[in-house]
Design a protein around this motif. Structure first.
Motif, mmCIF file in Angstrom:
data_model
loop_
_atom_site.group_PDB
_atom_site.id
_atom_site.type_symbol
_atom_site.label_atom_id
_atom_site.label_comp_id
_atom_site.label_asym_id
_atom_site.label_seq_id
_atom_site.Cartn_x
_atom_site.Cartn_y
_atom_site.Cartn_z
ATOM 1 N N ARG A 253 0.828 -1.186 0.000
ATOM 2 C CA ARG A 253 0.000 0.000 0.000
ATOM 3 C C ARG A 253 0.878 1.257 0.000
ATOM 4 O O ARG A 253 0.644 2.197 -0.741
ATOM 5 N N ARG A 254 1.926 1.215 0.807
ATOM 6 C CA ARG A 254 2.805 2.393 0.855
ATOM 7 C C ARG A 254 3.579 2.560 -0.435
ATOM 8 O O ARG A 254 3.794 3.682 -0.895
ATOM 9 N N LEU A 255 4.004 1.434 -1.000
ATOM 10 C CA LEU A 255 4.802 1.508 -2.222
ATOM 11 C C LEU A 255 3.959 1.993 -3.388
ATOM 12 O O LEU A 255 4.399 2.803 -4.195
ATOM 13 N N THR A 256 2.717 1.482 -3.487
ATOM 14 C CA THR A 256 1.901 1.777 -4.664
ATOM 15 C C THR A 256 0.959 2.947 -4.413
ATOM 16 O O THR A 256 0.429 3.513 -5.359
ATOM 17 N N GLY A 257 0.731 3.266 -3.176
ATOM 18 C CA GLY A 257 -0.238 4.303 -2.856
ATOM 19 C C GLY A 257 -1.672 3.837 -3.091
ATOM 20 O O GLY A 257 -2.617 4.632 -3.075
ATOM 21 N N ASN B 106 -4.596 2.618 -1.765
ATOM 22 C CA ASN B 106 -5.115 2.464 -0.410
ATOM 23 C C ASN B 106 -6.249 1.454 -0.290
ATOM 24 O O ASN B 106 -6.535 0.968 0.800
ATOM 25 N N GLU B 107 -6.858 1.144 -1.432
ATOM 26 C CA GLU B 107 -7.947 0.157 -1.412
ATOM 27 C C GLU B 107 -7.483 -1.196 -0.849
ATOM 28 O O GLU B 107 -8.281 -1.975 -0.343
ATOM 29 N N LEU B 108 -6.173 -1.463 -0.970
ATOM 30 C CA LEU B 108 -5.621 -2.754 -0.533
ATOM 31 C C LEU B 108 -5.970 -3.071 0.915
ATOM 32 O O LEU B 108 -6.126 -4.229 1.279
ATOM 33 N N PRO C 153 -0.185 14.280 18.083
ATOM 34 C CA PRO C 153 -0.125 12.812 18.096
ATOM 35 C C PRO C 153 -0.249 12.243 16.683
ATOM 36 O O PRO C 153 -0.798 12.902 15.795
ATOM 37 N N ALA C 154 0.253 11.023 16.500
ATOM 38 C CA ALA C 154 0.209 10.379 15.187
ATOM 39 C C ALA C 154 -1.227 10.287 14.698
ATOM 40 O O ALA C 154 -2.121 9.917 15.467
ATOM 41 N N PRO C 155 -1.488 10.662 13.433
ATOM 42 C CA PRO C 155 -2.867 10.702 12.938
ATOM 43 C C PRO C 155 -3.410 9.315 12.594
ATOM 44 O O PRO C 155 -3.490 8.943 11.442
ATOM 45 N N LEU C 156 -3.795 8.597 13.603
ATOM 46 C CA LEU C 156 -4.382 7.269 13.359
ATOM 47 C C LEU C 156 -5.884 7.340 13.603
ATOM 48 O O LEU C 156 -6.334 7.847 14.610
ATOM 49 N N THR C 157 -6.640 6.820 12.672
ATOM 50 C CA THR C 157 -8.083 6.775 12.898
ATOM 51 C C THR C 157 -8.474 5.367 13.281
ATOM 52 O O THR C 157 -7.848 4.397 12.865
ATOM 53 N N ALA C 158 -9.509 5.265 14.060
ATOM 54 C CA ALA C 158 -9.929 3.958 14.550
ATOM 55 C C ALA C 158 -10.399 3.079 13.403
ATOM 56 O O ALA C 158 -10.259 1.868 13.435
ATOM 57 N N ALA C 159 -10.958 3.692 12.386
ATOM 58 C CA ALA C 159 -11.500 2.901 11.291
ATOM 59 C C ALA C 159 -10.389 2.311 10.418
ATOM 60 O O ALA C 159 -10.610 1.351 9.701
ATOM 61 N N GLU C 160 -9.206 2.897 10.485
ATOM 62 C CA GLU C 160 -8.155 2.437 9.589
ATOM 63 C C GLU C 160 -6.832 2.308 10.335
ATOM 64 O O GLU C 160 -5.895 3.059 10.105
ATOM 65 N N PRO C 161 -6.789 1.374 11.270
ATOM 66 C CA PRO C 161 -5.557 1.222 12.028
ATOM 67 C C PRO C 161 -4.471 0.610 11.138
ATOM 68 O O PRO C 161 -4.764 -0.203 10.269
ATOM 69 N N GLY C 162 -3.245 1.012 11.376
ATOM 70 C CA GLY C 162 -2.156 0.443 10.561
ATOM 71 C C GLY C 162 -1.249 -0.407 11.429
ATOM 72 O O GLY C 162 -1.192 -0.220 12.631
ATOM 73 N N ASN C 163 -0.627 -1.366 10.807
ATOM 74 C CA ASN C 163 0.433 -2.068 11.547
ATOM 75 C C ASN C 163 1.479 -2.619 10.604
ATOM 76 O O ASN C 163 1.360 -2.533 9.403
#
Lengths: 308, 205
Positions: free
Chosen positions: B51-55, B57-59, B195-205
């Protein structure tokens, strides 16, 4: 069960697999089960000594499809179904066997000349792989001790070593160095001379299929299957213990003796139980693969944990 | 994607239906489900780097599905082991886990996946909060490491396949380490302000 047949009957005419599968059921249906057991118990001791390794009546023969379709023969690939797919490139005739070392009749033998003096016998043996699966196989062959007697090893001989074919023409996959080819296995002389130890040329009454180690292989039923070299091209009589291929590949995992032993686990997996091919659940593994009464004395006084 | 992930299961189902799952059906079951579980687990870990490489985001929409499918195969894999190899005996399983690192590693991986599967719903993300949910779901990293080590120890000598999986996992985890370092270096001063912009609907790891 010892079956001697005149050598002029072609093996293909001998017995259909269906007869093998059906024979115990047939006997049971006839109500002769008890009679057969009684009869075999009544066989004189001398004859019993010639017919060791009789299968347990509970051991059902593993079907031909499994015996010839589920193989470890890494020269033809490492998956269980690879050998059956790839071994057609092996040419089992003409075949030479080189006999050398501490032996009076060292020579290059044509296989058919080497086999001529022997009468093939059927031996139903349990076959236990170090990977914890097992089969029951009706091999055809003759005791290795008879061959050794004819070759006349010198008094110096303490070990006999068997080398498998390693020919890139017939075995293109050995270009990949998975193991240190050629595959070498060896036995102590008393193990080699034991009446259970069998030179095998056939299975299920037919010529040994390539994937099972045609034209000549070794079977030592109380040891893990890898001790039984396939497609043997050299037999060497030695004063000192040679190293065997799996021991060279992973010395802490595979020893020289490789006796089936539920008390000594492979470092990575358990040897306590095994899956008999064709069964879903595991069964207990027996010491010396169930042949302890015949072979345990070979190892009396030895630490089998150290000599695994 | 779901259909692709279901191919191994459909193959097994077909085998059961025709009554033939290879010469050793238990081995077929164990290898098919184990390979599918590890493959899908690595696929789920590939989502964020791709997702980061290709941008693209649907992935992200596939990540949960991939993780749950990995868990589905892991459940089948462990069930095969428990039922056919150990006959459901807890004492046999305990002894096997204790004596053999490859079984221990596999079991560790499986146990770590359980809370992740249970908390995979939107409800649980809300309940835990994005930050805590993210922290919990970092368990997927050790789970994947244990899983590939389990695979490595399970094979005899021909280690090409498990080594391939280990290399892929190393790349997937390595990119995260590199990115985390880079982020730490560039954002360290800024992070103090917001703070880091993390939304609950789209958590990253």
């Amino acid at each position: 069960m010892l079956i001697r047949r005149p050598p002029d009957i072609p093996t293909r005419e001998i017995t259909e697999e269906s007869a093998y599968f059906g024979r115990r059921e047939f006997l049971r249906a006839m109500g002769y089960g008890a009679g057969v057991v009684a009869a075999s118990a009544a066989v004189p001791g001398a004859l019993m000594a010639c017919a060791p390794g009789q299968a347990d009546p509970d051991d059902k023969l593993t079907p031909w499809e499994a015996v010839t379709g589920y193989n470890n023969y890494y020269e033809f690939g490492t998956a269980k179904d690879d050998p059956a797919k790839n071994a057609h490139t092996l040419k089992p005739r003409p075949w030479k066997v080189k006999v050398e070392g501490e032996v009076a009749r060292a020579a290059d033998y044509d296989l058919d000349d080497l086999l001529k003096p022997f009468t093939m016998q059927e031996r139903v043996y349990r076959h236990r792989c170090v990977e914890a699966w097992s089969m029951v196989v009706p091999w055809f062959g003759f005791p290795l001790k008879d061959l050794i007697a004819r070759l006349e090893p010198t008094s110096k001989t303490k070990f006999v070593e068997f080398t498998t074919l390693a020919d890139t023409g017939q075995m293109p996959l050995i270009r990949r160095p998975i193991l240190d080819w050629p595959y070498v296995e060896a036995l102590r002389m008393d193990e080699a001379m034991h009446p259970l130890t069998l030179m095998v040329t056939g299975v299920y009454g037919k010529t040994l299929p390539n994937q099972n180690g045609a034209p000549l292989r070794l079977i030592i039923p109380w040891k893990y299957g890898f001790k039984g070299g396939k497609s043997i091209v050299r037999i060497r009589f030695l004063e000192r213990q040679p190293r065997n291929t799996w021991n060279i590949a992973a010395p802490n995992e595979y020893g020289f003796y490789a006796n089936v032993n539920p008390a000594v686990d492979h470092p990575r997996w358990s040897q306590k139980r095994e899956r008999r091919i064709g069964e879903l659940f595991r069964r207990e593994t027996l010491p010396f693969n169930g042949y302890a009464d015949q072979v345990a004395s070979l190892y009396s006084g030895m630490d089998l944990r150290a000599n695994f | 994607m779901l259909l692709l992930a279901l191919i191994p299961a459909l193959k097994l189902a077909r085998g059961v239906a025709i009554g033939y799952l290879g010469i050793d059906p238990v081995e077929t079951l164990a290898i098919t489900t184990g390979t599918a579980a590890i493959t899908l687990l690595l696929c789920s870990l590939a989502v964020t780097p791709l997702r980061r490489l290709t941008g693209w985001n649907e992935l992200i929409r596939f990540r949960r599905l991939l993780g749950l499918m990995a868990f589905f195969y892991a459940v089948l894999h462990v069930s095969t082991y428990v039922v056919f190899d150990q006959e459901g005996s807890l004492s046999l399983i305990a002894a096997d886990v204790y004596e053999h690192p490859w079984v221990l590693f596999g079991m560790m991986a499986f146990l770590m996946l359980i809370p992740l599967a249970l908390t995979s719903t939107k409800g649980w993300i809300r309940r835990l909060g994005g930050k805590r949910w993210n922290r919990l779901h970092r368990l997927v990293y050790p789970a994947a490491i244990f899983a590939v080590l389990h695979f490595l120890l399970a094979v005899k000598l021909d280690v090409r396949k498990p080594v391939l999986y280990i290399v892929v996992l190393a790349v997937l985890l390595g990119t995260r380490v590199v990115w985390a370092r880079r982020r730490a270096a560039t954002q360290a001063p800024a992070a103090r302000q917001r703070p880091a912009p993390l939304t609950a609907a789209e958590p990253g790891n």
